[in-house]
Design an enzyme around this catalytic site. Sequence first.
Site, PDB file in Angstrom:
ATOM      1  N   ASP A  43     -43.522 -10.044 -21.673  1.00  0.00           N
ATOM      2  CA  ASP A  43     -42.773  -9.120 -20.805  1.00  0.00           C
ATOM      3  C   ASP A  43     -42.271  -7.958 -21.657  1.00  0.00           C
ATOM      4  O   ASP A  43     -42.454  -6.777 -21.331  1.00  0.00           O
ATOM      5  CB  ASP A  43     -41.542  -9.807 -20.181  1.00  0.00           C
TER       6      ASP A  43
ATOM      7  N   LYS B 109     -38.353 -19.697 -17.804  1.00  0.00           N
ATOM      8  CA  LYS B 109     -38.649 -18.973 -19.048  1.00  0.00           C
ATOM      9  C   LYS B 109     -37.834 -19.445 -20.248  1.00  0.00           C
ATOM     10  O   LYS B 109     -38.281 -19.341 -21.383  1.00  0.00           O
ATOM     11  CB  LYS B 109     -38.436 -17.468 -18.846  1.00  0.00           C
TER      12      LYS B 109
ATOM     13  N   GLY C 193     -29.374  -7.014 -17.305  1.00  0.00           N
ATOM     14  CA  GLY C 193     -29.925  -8.277 -16.811  1.00  0.00           C
ATOM     15  C   GLY C 193     -31.137  -8.721 -17.631  1.00  0.00           C
ATOM     16  O   GLY C 193     -31.308  -8.312 -18.779  1.00  0.00           O
TER      17      GLY C 193
ATOM     18  N   THR D 234     -42.846 -18.223 -15.195  1.00  0.00           N
ATOM     19  CA  THR D 234     -41.927 -17.264 -14.580  1.00  0.00           C
ATOM     20  C   THR D 234     -40.650 -17.965 -14.149  1.00  0.00           C
ATOM     21  O   THR D 234     -40.441 -19.158 -14.435  1.00  0.00           O
ATOM     22  CB  THR D 234     -42.618 -16.481 -13.431  1.00  0.00           C
TER      23      THR D 234
ATOM     24  N   ASN E  14     -42.821 -16.196 -21.765  1.00  0.00           N
ATOM     25  CA  ASN E  14     -43.538 -16.155 -20.477  1.00  0.00           C
ATOM     26  C   ASN E  14     -45.019 -16.478 -20.609  1.00  0.00           C
ATOM     27  O   ASN E  14     -45.729 -16.497 -19.614  1.00  0.00           O
ATOM     28  CB  ASN E  14     -43.370 -14.779 -19.808  1.00  0.00           C
TER      29      ASN E  14
ATOM     30  N   LYS F 122     -18.241  -7.002 -19.142  1.00  0.00           N
ATOM     31  CA  LYS F 122     -18.410  -8.153 -20.041  1.00  0.00           C
ATOM     32  C   LYS F 122     -19.878  -8.598 -20.141  1.00  0.00           C
ATOM     33  O   LYS F 122     -20.299  -9.128 -21.161  1.00  0.00           O
ATOM     34  CB  LYS F 122     -17.476  -9.308 -19.667  1.00  0.00           C
TER      35      LYS F 122
ATOM     36  N   TYR G 180     -41.383  -1.101  -9.921  1.00  0.00           N
ATOM     37  CA  TYR G 180     -42.769  -0.732  -9.602  1.00  0.00           C
ATOM     38  C   TYR G 180     -42.998  -0.551  -8.105  1.00  0.00           C
ATOM     39  O   TYR G 180     -44.094  -0.182  -7.692  1.00  0.00           O
ATOM     40  CB  TYR G 180     -43.768  -1.733 -10.199  1.00  0.00           C
TER      41      TYR G 180
ATOM     42  N   SER H 195     -46.744 -14.421  -5.892  1.00  0.00           N
ATOM     43  CA  SER H 195     -47.126 -13.858  -7.189  1.00  0.00           C
ATOM     44  C   SER H 195     -48.388 -13.000  -7.094  1.00  0.00           C
ATOM     45  O   SER H 195     -49.342 -13.334  -6.400  1.00  0.00           O
ATOM     46  CB  SER H 195     -47.371 -14.989  -8.188  1.00  0.00           C
TER      47      SER H 195
HETATM   48  P1  NAP Z   1     -31.155  -8.639 -12.988  1.00  0.00           P
HETATM   49  O1  NAP Z   1     -31.240  -9.731 -13.997  1.00  0.00           O
HETATM   50  O2  NAP Z   1     -30.495  -8.859 -11.682  1.00  0.00           O
HETATM   51  O3  NAP Z   1     -30.483  -7.387 -13.708  1.00  0.00           O
HETATM   52  C1  NAP Z   1     -30.060  -6.211 -13.061  1.00  0.00           C
HETATM   53  C2  NAP Z   1     -28.817  -5.759 -13.793  1.00  0.00           C
HETATM   54  O4  NAP Z   1     -28.432  -4.465 -13.364  1.00  0.00           O
HETATM   55  C3  NAP Z   1     -27.628  -6.681 -13.564  1.00  0.00           C
HETATM   56  O5  NAP Z   1     -27.051  -6.961 -14.822  1.00  0.00           O
HETATM   57  C4  NAP Z   1     -26.719  -5.825 -12.676  1.00  0.00           C
HETATM   58  O6  NAP Z   1     -25.355  -6.142 -12.853  1.00  0.00           O
HETATM   59  C5  NAP Z   1     -27.003  -4.469 -13.233  1.00  0.00           C
HETATM   60  N1  NAP Z   1     -26.606  -3.364 -12.378  1.00  0.00           N
HETATM   61  C6  NAP Z   1     -26.636  -3.254 -11.047  1.00  0.00           C
HETATM   62  N2  NAP Z   1     -26.216  -2.036 -10.676  1.00  0.00           N
HETATM   63  C7  NAP Z   1     -25.947  -1.328 -11.797  1.00  0.00           C
HETATM   64  C8  NAP Z   1     -25.506  -0.008 -12.078  1.00  0.00           C
HETATM   65  N3  NAP Z   1     -25.212   0.868 -11.121  1.00  0.00           N
HETATM   66  N4  NAP Z   1     -25.379   0.380 -13.362  1.00  0.00           N
HETATM   67  C9  NAP Z   1     -25.637  -0.473 -14.355  1.00  0.00           C
HETATM   68  N5  NAP Z   1     -26.029  -1.757 -14.162  1.00  0.00           N
HETATM   69  C10 NAP Z   1     -26.192  -2.173 -12.903  1.00  0.00           C
HETATM   70  O7  NAP Z   1     -32.615  -8.109 -12.654  1.00  0.00           O
HETATM   71  P2  NAP Z   1     -33.880  -8.022 -13.640  1.00  0.00           P
HETATM   72  O8  NAP Z   1     -34.664  -9.255 -13.505  1.00  0.00           O
HETATM   73  O9  NAP Z   1     -33.434  -7.572 -14.990  1.00  0.00           O
HETATM   74  O10 NAP Z   1     -34.699  -6.879 -12.904  1.00  0.00           O
HETATM   75  C11 NAP Z   1     -34.259  -5.542 -12.923  1.00  0.00           C
HETATM   76  C12 NAP Z   1     -35.305  -4.677 -12.280  1.00  0.00           C
HETATM   77  O11 NAP Z   1     -36.543  -4.822 -12.974  1.00  0.00           O
HETATM   78  C13 NAP Z   1     -35.632  -5.015 -10.831  1.00  0.00           C
HETATM   79  O12 NAP Z   1     -35.645  -3.823 -10.121  1.00  0.00           O
HETATM   80  C14 NAP Z   1     -37.024  -5.599 -10.859  1.00  0.00           C
HETATM   81  O13 NAP Z   1     -37.778  -5.233  -9.735  1.00  0.00           O
HETATM   82  C15 NAP Z   1     -37.611  -4.932 -12.071  1.00  0.00           C
HETATM   83  N6  NAP Z   1     -38.635  -5.733 -12.757  1.00  0.00           N
HETATM   84  C16 NAP Z   1     -39.723  -5.073 -13.238  1.00  0.00           C
HETATM   85  C17 NAP Z   1     -40.703  -5.769 -13.934  1.00  0.00           C
HETATM   86  C18 NAP Z   1     -41.922  -5.057 -14.431  1.00  0.00           C
HETATM   87  O14 NAP Z   1     -42.819  -5.716 -14.995  1.00  0.00           O
HETATM   88  N7  NAP Z   1     -42.016  -3.766 -14.286  1.00  0.00           N
HETATM   89  C19 NAP Z   1     -40.556  -7.148 -14.169  1.00  0.00           C
HETATM   90  C20 NAP Z   1     -39.418  -7.787 -13.689  1.00  0.00           C
HETATM   91  C21 NAP Z   1     -38.459  -7.061 -12.988  1.00  0.00           C
HETATM   92  P3  NAP Z   1     -24.673  -7.381 -12.045  1.00  0.00           P
HETATM   93  O15 NAP Z   1     -25.433  -8.608 -12.394  1.00  0.00           O
HETATM   94  O16 NAP Z   1     -23.317  -7.374 -12.578  1.00  0.00           O
HETATM   95  O17 NAP Z   1     -24.790  -7.011 -10.591  1.00  0.00           O
END
Ligand code: NAP
Length: 291
Positions: free
Chosen positions: A112, A76, A138, A72, A97, A163, A233, A25
């Site tokens: 968040d 959550k 996601g 985290t 969070n 879905k 990031y 972290s």
């Molecule tokens: P997650 O829960 O795994 O969600 C990602 C989603 O994107 C999933 O639903 C996935 O589908 C979908 N996906 C993958 N490829 C795709 C495409 N080509 N088109 C459309 N949808 C697609 O991940 P998360 O926790 O939301 O994190 C997402 C991103 O946010 C990561 O890159 C992470 O590094 C970043 N993040 C940033 C912060 C910040 O503070 N800036 C904080 C947390 C996370 P499937 O599940 O069906 O594969």
Amino acid sequence: MILMTFAISGTTKIFCLIGHPVEHSMSPTMWNAALQELGLDYTYVAFDVESNNLENAIKSMRALGIKGMNVTIPHKEAVIKYMDEVEEVAMKMGAINTIKNDNGVLKARNTDAGGALKSLIEAGCKISGKNVLFLGSGGVARSVAYILSNKVNKIILTDIVEKNALSVANEIKKNMGANIEGKLANLEMLKKTINDIDILINATPIGMHPKIDNTPIPKELLHEDLFVFDVIYNPLKTKLLKEASEIGCKTLGGLDMLVNQGVLAFEWWTGKNPNSTLMKSKIIEFLGLRQ
Ligand code: NAP
């Protein structure tokens, strides 16, 4: 910059993070720098708490008088049942969070989502009445869509599994009364919808280190009226953001969201404004990133 001398003493109070795992972290680095700069008699530590110990961890917060706790993955959602008060939108999201121990009353928020909103506003993104397209449905897409849902005109949530997009969109529609629909993410859908979109949010891991040559949408579909927000990031500027800038779009990377979720918690717990530039530089240093 001069940091004040800081020593842990009998009066020092604790802020902490719980999650599993937490070793990597960035929060302790970012938080302790900001606390020390303001000369606040607090220290911030991370505790690795497995799910079977979550209730005990919350009891400890009360017993030890821990003033603030960040939560985290994977706690959550599960932690909500131990809270005394939860802000309305976080209750609807079903995820928090940040917990404040207010003289024994545990109050919870989701910073968040608030961090993402604050970052968009600070970056000059006009939100009211706009059409927003999310790539990904996601965890991050869900929380940001919740907070934007009563501010924008329309949201389209997409996912490679249709879905998933439909289920998150239906949930937000039901809970927030929002104008939101879920769609399968593919080229045809992007071609059909992108011209009506004002704000494009990449909430997928596409373009994240080490696969930095990937991008979730072809450059030729982008148009200069888009505000493009990539929640990734690392790298600080993804291929999507570089291509969007070349076309003339306004852009925002994920670092500000990461810092701002901490800033909002800091302000809530201490009543003081932390140095967000210092917090940001600590994350960049921690990740070994280049600006
Ligand atoms: P997650 O829960 O795994 O969600 C990602 C989603 O994107 C999933 O639903 C996935 O589908 C979908 N996906 C993958 N490829 C795709 C495409 N080509 N088109 C459309 N949808 C697609 O991940 P998360 O926790 O939301 O994190 C997402 C991103 O946010 C990561 O890159 C992470 O590094 C970043 N993040 C940033 C912060 C910040 O503070 N800036 C904080 C947390 C996370 P499937 O599940 O069906 O594969």
